[in-house]
Design an enzyme around this catalytic site. Structure first.
Site, PDB file in Angstrom:
ATOM      1  N   VAL A  49       0.847  -1.207   0.000  1.00 28.51           N
ATOM      2  CA  VAL A  49       0.000   0.000   0.000  1.00 28.51           C
ATOM      3  C   VAL A  49       0.877   1.250   0.000  1.00 28.51           C
ATOM      4  O   VAL A  49       0.650   2.194  -0.743  1.00 28.51           O
ATOM      5  CB  VAL A  49      -0.945  -0.004   1.224  1.00 28.51           C
ATOM      6  CG1 VAL A  49      -1.623   1.341   1.380  1.00 28.51           C
ATOM      7  CG2 VAL A  49      -1.965  -1.112   1.087  1.00 28.51           C
ATOM      8  N   ALA A  50       1.920   1.212   0.842  1.00 28.20           N
ATOM      9  CA  ALA A  50       2.764   2.402   0.977  1.00 28.20           C
ATOM     10  C   ALA A  50       3.538   2.689  -0.303  1.00 28.20           C
ATOM     11  O   ALA A  50       3.836   3.834  -0.626  1.00 28.20           O
ATOM     12  CB  ALA A  50       3.733   2.206   2.133  1.00 28.20           C
TER      13      ALA A  50
ATOM     14  N   ASP B  23      -1.053  35.828 -35.183  1.00 24.39           N
ATOM     15  CA  ASP B  23      -1.738  36.811 -36.022  1.00 24.39           C
ATOM     16  C   ASP B  23      -1.160  38.192 -35.768  1.00 24.39           C
ATOM     17  O   ASP B  23      -0.481  38.388 -34.774  1.00 24.39           O
ATOM     18  CB  ASP B  23      -3.195  36.931 -35.551  1.00 24.39           C
ATOM     19  CG  ASP B  23      -4.087  35.970 -36.253  1.00 24.39           C
ATOM     20  OD1 ASP B  23      -3.657  35.422 -37.259  1.00 24.39           O
ATOM     21  OD2 ASP B  23      -5.216  35.786 -35.772  1.00 24.39           O
TER      22      ASP B  23
ATOM     23  N   ASP C  29      -8.601  32.917 -35.668  1.00 27.95           N
ATOM     24  CA  ASP C  29      -9.928  33.252 -35.150  1.00 27.95           C
ATOM     25  C   ASP C  29     -11.052  32.949 -36.131  1.00 27.95           C
ATOM     26  O   ASP C  29     -12.207  32.932 -35.760  1.00 27.95           O
ATOM     27  CB  ASP C  29      -9.991  34.716 -34.705  1.00 27.95           C
ATOM     28  CG  ASP C  29      -9.430  35.652 -35.766  1.00 27.95           C
ATOM     29  OD1 ASP C  29      -9.254  35.193 -36.913  1.00 27.95           O
ATOM     30  OD2 ASP C  29      -9.177  36.819 -35.452  1.00 27.95           O
TER      31      ASP C  29
ATOM     32  N   ASP D 242      -9.454  28.923 -40.097  1.00 31.81           N
ATOM     33  CA  ASP D 242      -8.239  28.727 -39.301  1.00 31.81           C
ATOM     34  C   ASP D 242      -8.302  27.408 -38.538  1.00 31.81           C
ATOM     35  O   ASP D 242      -7.287  26.920 -38.035  1.00 31.81           O
ATOM     36  CB  ASP D 242      -8.079  29.853 -38.264  1.00 31.81           C
ATOM     37  CG  ASP D 242      -7.726  31.179 -38.922  1.00 31.81           C
ATOM     38  OD1 ASP D 242      -7.085  31.140 -39.988  1.00 31.81           O
ATOM     39  OD2 ASP D 242      -8.090  32.226 -38.364  1.00 31.81           O
TER      40      ASP D 242
ATOM     41  N   ASN E 263       8.381   7.115  -1.460  1.00 30.79           N
ATOM     42  CA  ASN E 263       7.882   5.739  -1.428  1.00 30.79           C
ATOM     43  C   ASN E 263       9.013   4.741  -1.612  1.00 30.79           C
ATOM     44  O   ASN E 263       9.044   3.698  -0.964  1.00 30.79           O
ATOM     45  CB  ASN E 263       6.836   5.529  -2.527  1.00 30.79           C
ATOM     46  CG  ASN E 263       5.530   6.211  -2.184  1.00 30.79           C
ATOM     47  OD1 ASN E 263       5.437   6.862  -1.151  1.00 30.79           O
ATOM     48  ND2 ASN E 263       4.542   6.068  -3.031  1.00 30.79           N
TER      49      ASN E 263
ATOM     50  N   ASN F 198       3.483   7.065   5.186  1.00 33.77           N
ATOM     51  CA  ASN F 198       2.955   7.186   3.839  1.00 33.77           C
ATOM     52  C   ASN F 198       1.835   8.223   3.779  1.00 33.77           C
ATOM     53  O   ASN F 198       1.775   9.055   2.879  1.00 33.77           O
ATOM     54  CB  ASN F 198       2.454   5.814   3.401  1.00 33.77           C
ATOM     55  CG  ASN F 198       2.042   5.821   1.956  1.00 33.77           C
ATOM     56  OD1 ASN F 198       2.787   6.282   1.110  1.00 33.77           O
ATOM     57  ND2 ASN F 198       0.853   5.346   1.682  1.00 33.77           N
TER      58      ASN F 198
HETATM   59  P1  ATP Z   1      -4.004  40.077 -39.394  1.00 31.73           P
HETATM   60  O1  ATP Z   1      -2.858  39.162 -39.452  1.00 31.73           O
HETATM   61  O2  ATP Z   1      -3.637  41.497 -39.511  1.00 31.73           O
HETATM   62  O3  ATP Z   1      -4.965  39.760 -38.313  1.00 31.73           O
HETATM   63  P2  ATP Z   1      -5.641  38.779 -41.179  1.00 31.73           P
HETATM   64  O4  ATP Z   1      -4.830  37.595 -41.432  1.00 31.73           O
HETATM   65  O5  ATP Z   1      -6.845  38.679 -40.360  1.00 31.73           O
HETATM   66  O6  ATP Z   1      -4.753  39.951 -40.733  1.00 31.73           O
HETATM   67  P3  ATP Z   1      -7.372  39.503 -43.202  1.00 31.73           P
HETATM   68  O7  ATP Z   1      -8.375  40.050 -42.262  1.00 31.73           O
HETATM   69  O8  ATP Z   1      -7.553  38.202 -43.848  1.00 31.73           O
HETATM   70  O9  ATP Z   1      -5.982  39.473 -42.546  1.00 31.73           O
HETATM   71  O10 ATP Z   1      -7.159  40.595 -44.283  1.00 31.73           O
HETATM   72  C1  ATP Z   1      -6.426  40.375 -45.452  1.00 31.73           C
HETATM   73  C2  ATP Z   1      -6.600  41.592 -46.337  1.00 31.73           C
HETATM   74  O11 ATP Z   1      -7.949  41.672 -46.749  1.00 31.73           O
HETATM   75  C3  ATP Z   1      -6.300  42.908 -45.628  1.00 31.73           C
HETATM   76  O12 ATP Z   1      -4.976  43.287 -45.783  1.00 31.73           O
HETATM   77  C4  ATP Z   1      -7.229  43.865 -46.308  1.00 31.73           C
HETATM   78  O13 ATP Z   1      -6.633  44.397 -47.444  1.00 31.73           O
HETATM   79  C5  ATP Z   1      -8.384  43.018 -46.732  1.00 31.73           C
HETATM   80  N1  ATP Z   1      -9.507  43.123 -45.773  1.00 31.73           N
HETATM   81  C6  ATP Z   1      -9.485  43.019 -44.457  1.00 31.73           C
HETATM   82  N2  ATP Z   1     -10.696  43.157 -43.927  1.00 31.73           N
HETATM   83  C7  ATP Z   1     -11.537  43.367 -44.937  1.00 31.73           C
HETATM   84  C8  ATP Z   1     -12.942  43.580 -45.052  1.00 31.73           C
HETATM   85  N3  ATP Z   1     -13.736  43.589 -43.994  1.00 31.73           N
HETATM   86  N4  ATP Z   1     -13.470  43.767 -46.270  1.00 31.73           N
HETATM   87  C9  ATP Z   1     -12.674  43.734 -47.348  1.00 31.73           C
HETATM   88  N5  ATP Z   1     -11.368  43.544 -47.327  1.00 31.73           N
HETATM   89  C10 ATP Z   1     -10.771  43.348 -46.132  1.00 31.73           C
END
Ligand code: ATP
Length: 874
Positions: A289-290, A336, A618, A622, A683, A713
C-alpha cells in the site's frame, strides 16, 4: 405574453410553419425580440438552455473509488485477522483509522480537482448573440429561451434549435448532428411537415455552426428539448488524460507490481525469521500500500487545475488539460497580427484617390473622397451606435472615416438597401455588396489592393473614367506599397453599375471601376515588444502569420521586435510543399497574404523541423491549423468554430497573454515534476528500508511496524505533496529551454529517484544501527527513532526536491512551511502522548534519540544535495 409552447415539447413541426406563424406562436417579435422581463420569465418556465449532466451519482462514486483498491481491502482483512488471532485490536483500529483518513484525503483532493475543473468549464462557456428589446446583445448560451431572436454570422455555434426568419447565403455545418460533411443551405420558406432533421432547410440546430453567410432565427427549443439534447450523451465534456497522466498511470501499474513483489519479499524474509504469520501478512500488505502513490493522480489534477485557474486570471483559458503540459514545451509561437500584436483600434490615416498625385486625409473632403468612403460604408457589415461599435475593426474604422468626412451613414444605408452580398473572408480577401440607390443599382467592392485591382478594368480619375492599363495598375500597386511601408493596412475600393439583380453576384465581380485606396493605422500593443523579448529569452521564437500586405507585415514585425528574417508571400507558400518549406522555415520571421488554408503547412513544417508549435487563429478556416498545432490558440473575439478547435483561448486577444500562459505552463510543469519526484522517492525509501530492514536486521526486532509505515505514507502523501503541487517557485522559469512532459519520468530521472530513496532509507538504517549498537537503547525506542527519522527526512526532502540543478532554492513557500510544521507537530503528538504510544507503539524519545534523528536526517539532506550537484554536471 403567452407562448404556444409547452415545456418539454420537442416534436412540433416548426419547420413547416411560416416565419410569421412561428414568431406569433412563440409570442415574440421578429425585429425587437423578447423583452428582458419576458426572457427571465421564460427561463423560469423552460429552465436554462443546457444539457443535463448526470451528476447525482458523482459523489457516491467518488467515495466508492477511495475504497476500490484490492490492496486496501487486503490491508483491512490482514489487520482484523491479526486482531482476532493475536488480539492486536489497537493496531487493527489504528490501521482502519488511517485507511479512512487516506480515503478522506483522496475524496477531498478529487473534489478539489473536480470543482476547479467545473469552474473552468463555466469560464469557457459558449455565448449567444441575440436581439432583446430591440437591441443586439451577447448572453451566456445558458440564458437563451424559446422566442429569442438569434443573430447568426459566419463561424457562430448555435446554442438552441431555431426557425430561420432571415437568411443571406446562410449555410450551416451540421456534421455534428446529421453526419453530413458539406454545408447545407438554409432558407426561410417552410419545409414539408414530414421532412427529417437533415432536410429541414428552414431550421438551424443547437451544436451546429454557421459555415457561410448570415441570418436571423427564432429559438423554438432549448436544452434537453433540442435535437442534440435527444442525443446528449454524445457531447461528453470530459477531456481525455494528458500524455503525462497516461505516463503516470503506466508507471503506477509497474509500481504496483514492484510493490507486491516487495511485500512478498518482506513477508518471506520475516516469516523465515519466525515472525508470526499475521504480523508479516500485515506488514507485507502495508508495504505494498505504501509503495503505491495513490494520491498522485489527484494531486497532479489539482496542480493542473490550479495552473489553469491562474492562467484564466491572466486572460488565458485552457480548454483541454493536456494543453498545460504542451504549453511549457512550446518553442515557436505563430501569431496573427491585427488585434494580437496590435491593438485592433484601427483608424483611417490616409486615402488616395485613383489618379491623384497626393495622399489625402478624410477631412480633405471632395467628391472623390466622398464617393470612396460612401462605397466602403455601403460595402460594410459594421454598426455604430454612438460611441459603441460592432463589427470588424477594419470596417468600424471605415464607417468612422465616412462620418468624419461628413457623410450621413444612417441615411446613406437607408437610401441604398442591400440586395445581395458576397461576404469577406480571408481567402477571398475582398467583400462585395449589391445596393439599390437613387442613382441606380451598384456593386460595391473593397479588399486587398492587388485583388480589387485584378477585378477592375477602369479607374475613376478627376478626368473621368479611364481604362486601367498595366502601367496604371502598377502605379496604383506602388501607391499601396508605399502606404504599407509605413505599417498601414491597405484596402482598395471599387464599384460598378448594374442594370438588374444578377443570378450570382460573385460572377459579376469583374470589370469594376477602381476608386482608390484607404490606409489604416493600428498601434502595436505596448506590452508586445517586451513579451516577444521574454519569449526569446525562454527559447521561444515568435513568427507572424498575417493576411496583410508583405510590406505592412515587415513594418509591424520590426515594431514588435521579432527576430530578423525574411517575409514569405502567401503565393510562394502555396507553391511550396511541406518538405521544401521545412528546409527554409527557420529563415522566416513572417508570412504575409496568407490564405488560412496554408496555415496548416506552416504548422506542419515547423513540427517536422522538431518544434512544438502554438498557432493563433480566429476564423472558420483557421480551424484546421488550430487543430494541427500542438497548441491551437484562438481569440475570445473569434468565431466559435475556431474556439472549439483550439486548446487555449485568449480572452483579451493579446499576444503577451500567450507568453504569460507559457510561463504558467512551465510553473505547473515544474510543480508536477516536484510532486512526482517527491512522492516516488519517498515511497522508494519506505520500500528500500523495510526490505533491507527485514532482510538484514530482522533479527534485532521488527524494523518498522505496519501502522508506522502507513502513517509515514499518509503524512507524505497528504500535506507536503499538495503544497508542492501548489508551490510558487520564485525563480524565473522563463530562462532556459522549453521542457517536455516525458522528461519527468525519463529512465534517468527514475533511477535518480530510486537513488534518492536509497539515501533516505540509508538515514533510517544509520539511525537503527546508531541507536542499537552505539547508544545501546531499548529496541522500542530505536524503532521510534527510525520511524521519526523517516518522517523528518521525508519532510526535509520536500524542501530538497525544489532545489534545481544549479542549486538554487527558491525561498520555501508559506504553504510548504505550513505543511511541514503541521506534519511535524502530528509526529510530536505521536511520539510524546499516551494515545500516540498506544496507537503507534512508540515511546518518548530521549535527547540522544532526538539528536540521532536530527543528525541522520540532516545527513540525508546533505547527501541528496551533493548527489544533485554531482548528477547535474553530467
Ligand atoms: P491580421 O494578421 O492582420 O490579423 P488577417 O490575417 O486577419 O490579418 P485579413 O483580415 O484576412 O488578414 O485581411 C487580409 C486583407 O484583406 C487585408 O490586408 C485587407 O486588405 C483586406 N480586408 C481586411 N478586412 C476586410 C474587409 N472587412 N473587407 C474587405 N477587405 C478586407
Amino acid at each position: 405574453m403567452e407562448t404556444g409552447l409547452e415545456p418539454g415539447e420537442r416534436a412540433r413541426t416548426w419547420h413547416s410553419l411560416t416565419p410569421d406563424g412561428v414568431v406569433g406562436l412563440l409570442g415574440s417579435d421578429s425585429l425587437r425580440g423578447l423583452s428582458p422581463s419576458d426572457a427571465s420569465r421564460r427561463i423560469d418556465e423552460f429552465g436554462p438552455n443546457q444539457l443535463f449532466e448526470p451528476e447525482r451519482w458523482t459523489r457516491v462514486r467518488r467515495v466508492g473509488r477511495q475504497f476500490g483498491d484490492v490492496l486496501i481491502w487486503l490491508l483491512l482483512v490482514a489487520a482484523f485477522a491479526s486482531g482476532f488471532l493475536i488480539g492486536a485490536w489497537v493496531d487493527a483500529f489504528a490501521i482502519l483509522a488511517i485507511v479512512f483518513l487516506n480515503a478522506a484525503l483522496g475524496y477531498v483532493q478529487e473534489t478539489r480537482a473536480d470543482t476547479a475543473l467545473d469552474s473552468l468549464k463555466s469560464l469557457g462557456a459558449p455565448r449567444a448573440r441575440l436581439i432583446r428589446a430591440g437591441r443586439a446583445m451577447e448572453v451566456d448560451a445558458e440564458e437563451v429561451v424559446p422566442g429569442d431572436i438569434l443573430v447568426l454570422s459566419m463561424g457562430d455555434r448555435i446554442s438552441a434549435d431555431a426557425r430561420v426568419i432571415e437568411a443571406a447565403h446562410l449555410e450551416m455545418a451540421e456534421a455534428s448532428l446529421t453526419g453530413e460533411s458539406l454545408p447545407v443551405e438554409k432558407l426561410t420558406v417552410p419545409c414539408e411537415p414530414e421532412a427529417v432533421v437533415g432536410d429541414r432547410a428552414s431550421m438551424v440546430f443547437a451544436g451546429t455552426t454557421v459555415a457561410r453567410g448570415r441570418g436571423r432565427a427564432i429559438v423554438v427549443a432549448t436544452g434537453m428539448n433540442t435535437e442534440i439534447g435527444a442525443i446528449a450523451a454524445s457531447l461528453s465534456p470530459t477531456s481525455p488524460p494528458s500524455p503525462l497522466q497516461r505516463e503516470l498511470a503506466r508507471i503506477g501499474r509497474r509500481l504496483a507490481m514492484v510493490a507486491v513483489a516487495a511485500g512478498v519479499v518482506v513477508f518471506g524474509a520475516g516469516y523465515a525469521q519466525d515472525y508470526p504469520l499475521e504480523t508479516m501478512a500485515l506488514t507485507g500488505v502495508a508495504l505494498a500500500v505504501a509503495a503505491i502513490p495513490e494520491g498522485l493522480p489527484a494531486v497532479v489534477t489539482v496542480t493542473l487545475a490550479a495552473g489553469l485557474r491562474r492562467m484564466a486570471q491572466r486572460h488565458a483559458i485552457v480548454r483541454r488539460l493536456p494543453a498545460v503540459e504542451a504549453l511549457g514545451a512550446v518553442d515557436v509561437i505563430c501569431t496573427d497580427k491585427t488585434g494580437t500584436l496590435t491593438r485592433a483600434e484601427l483608424s483611417v490615416s490616409v486615402v488616395r484617390i485613383a489618379g491623384s498625385p497626393n495622399d489625402l486625409t478624410v477631412r480633405d473632403g471632395g467628391e472623390a473622397v466622398t464617393r470612396l468612403l460612401s462605397t466602403s460604408a455601403l460595402c460594410n457589415d459594421a454598426r455604430l451606435t454612438g460611441e459603441a461599435a460592432t463589427g470588424s475593426p477594419t470596417e468600424v474604422a471605415l464607417l468612422r472615416a465616412a462620418l468624419d468626412a461628413g457623410i450621413d451613414v444612417a441615411e446613406l444605408t437607408a437610401r441604398s438597401p442591400r440586395l445581395d452580398e458576397v461576404a469577406f473572408d480571408s481567402s477571398r480577401k475582398r467583400m462585395s455588396t449589391l445596393n439599390d440607390g437613387p442613382a441606380g443599382m451598384g456593386l460595391h467592392m473593397k479588399g486587398a489592393p492587388e485583388v480589387v485591382l485584378s477585378h477592375s478594368s477602369h479607374a475613376a480619375t478627376e478626368d473621368g473614367e479611364i481604362l486601367l492599363t498595366e502601367a496604371l495598375r502598377r502605379g496604383f500597386l506602388a501607391d499601396a506599397e508605399r502606404m504599407a511601408r509605413g505599417g498601414l493596412r491597405t484596402l482598395a475600393v471599387a464599384a460598378k453599375s448594374l442594370e438588374e439583380v444578377p443570378v450570382s453576384l460573385e460572377s459579376e465581380e469583374a470589370g469594376l471601376t477602381y476608386l482608390g485606396l484607404v490606409g489604416l493605422r493600428d498601434k502595436i500593443r505596448s506590452e508586445v515588444p517586451e513579451a516577444v523579448a521574454s519569449a526569446r529569452e525562454a527559447g521561444v521564437r515568435t513568427v507572424m502569420v498575417t493576411g496583410d500586405h508583405q510590406i505592412t507585415a515587415a513594418a509591424i514585425a520590426d515594431a514588435a521586435g521579432l527576430d530578423d528574417g525574411q517575409v514569405m508571400h502567401g503565393s510562394e507558400l502555396t507553391k511550396l510543399g511541406v518538405p521544401e518549406l521545412t528546409e527554409v522555415i527557420g529563415e522566416h520571421r513572417a508570412f504575409a497574404r496568407v490564405d488560412p488554408i496554408d496555415k496548416v503547412k506552416i504548422v506542419e513544417a515547423w513540427r517536422s523541423s522538431g518544434a512544438t508549435v502554438a498557432m493563433t487563429g480566429d476564423g472558420v478556416n483557421d480551424a484546421p491549423a488550430l487543430r494541427a498545432a500542438d497548441i491551437g490558440v484562438s481569440m475570445g473575439s473569434g468565431t466559435d468554430v475556431a474556439r472549439e478547435a483550439s486548446a487555449l483561448v485568449l480572452t483579451d486577444d493579446n499576444y503577451a497573454t500567450i507568453v504569460h500562459a507559457i510561463d504558467e505552463g512551465r510553473r505547473v510543469f515544474h510543480n508536477i515534476r516536484n510532486v512526482v519526484h517527491y512522492l516516488l522517492s519517498a515511497n522508494a525509501s519506505e520500500v528500500i528500508y523495510v526490505v533491507v530492514g527485514f532482510l538484514f536486521f530482522g533479527f534485532l526486532g521488527e524494523p518498522l511496524l505496519a501502522v508506522q509505515l502507513l502513517w509515514i505514507n499518509l503524512l507524505s502523501d497528504a500535506l507536503p505533496a499538495l503544497a508542492l503541487g501548489l508551490d510558487s517557485p520564485a525563480g524565473d522559469l522563463m530562462h532556459g529551454r522549453p521542457k517536455s512532459g516525458r522528461d519527468i519520468l525519463s529512465p534517468r530521472n527514475l533511477s535518480m529517484l530510486v537513488a534518492q530513496g536509497a539515501v533516505l532509507a540509508g538515514a533510517a538504517v544509520v539511525t537503527l544501527l546508531t541507536g542499537y549498537y552505539l547508544l545501546d537503547l531499548p529496541f522500542e525506542e530505536v524503532r521510534t527513532m527510525v520511524f521519526t527519522t523517516m518522517v523528518v527526512s521525508q519532510l526535509i526532502h520536500a524542501v530538497n526536491v525544489r532545489v534545481d540543478g544549479n542549486m538554487r532554492l527558491s525561498p520555501p513557500d508559506r504553504l510548504l512551511v505550513g505543511a511541514i510544521l503541521s506534519s511535524l507537530a502530528l509526529q510530536v503528538l505521536i511520539v510524546y502522548t499516551g494515545a500516540g504510544h498506544t496507537l503507534f507503539s512508540t515511546v518518548s524519545l530521549s535527547s540522544r534519540g532526538i539528536a540521532t534523528v536530527l543528525v541522520a536526517s540532516a545527513m540525508s539532506m546533505v547527501a541528496i544535495r551533493g548527489f544533485k550537484v554531482w548528477t547535474a554536471g553530467r
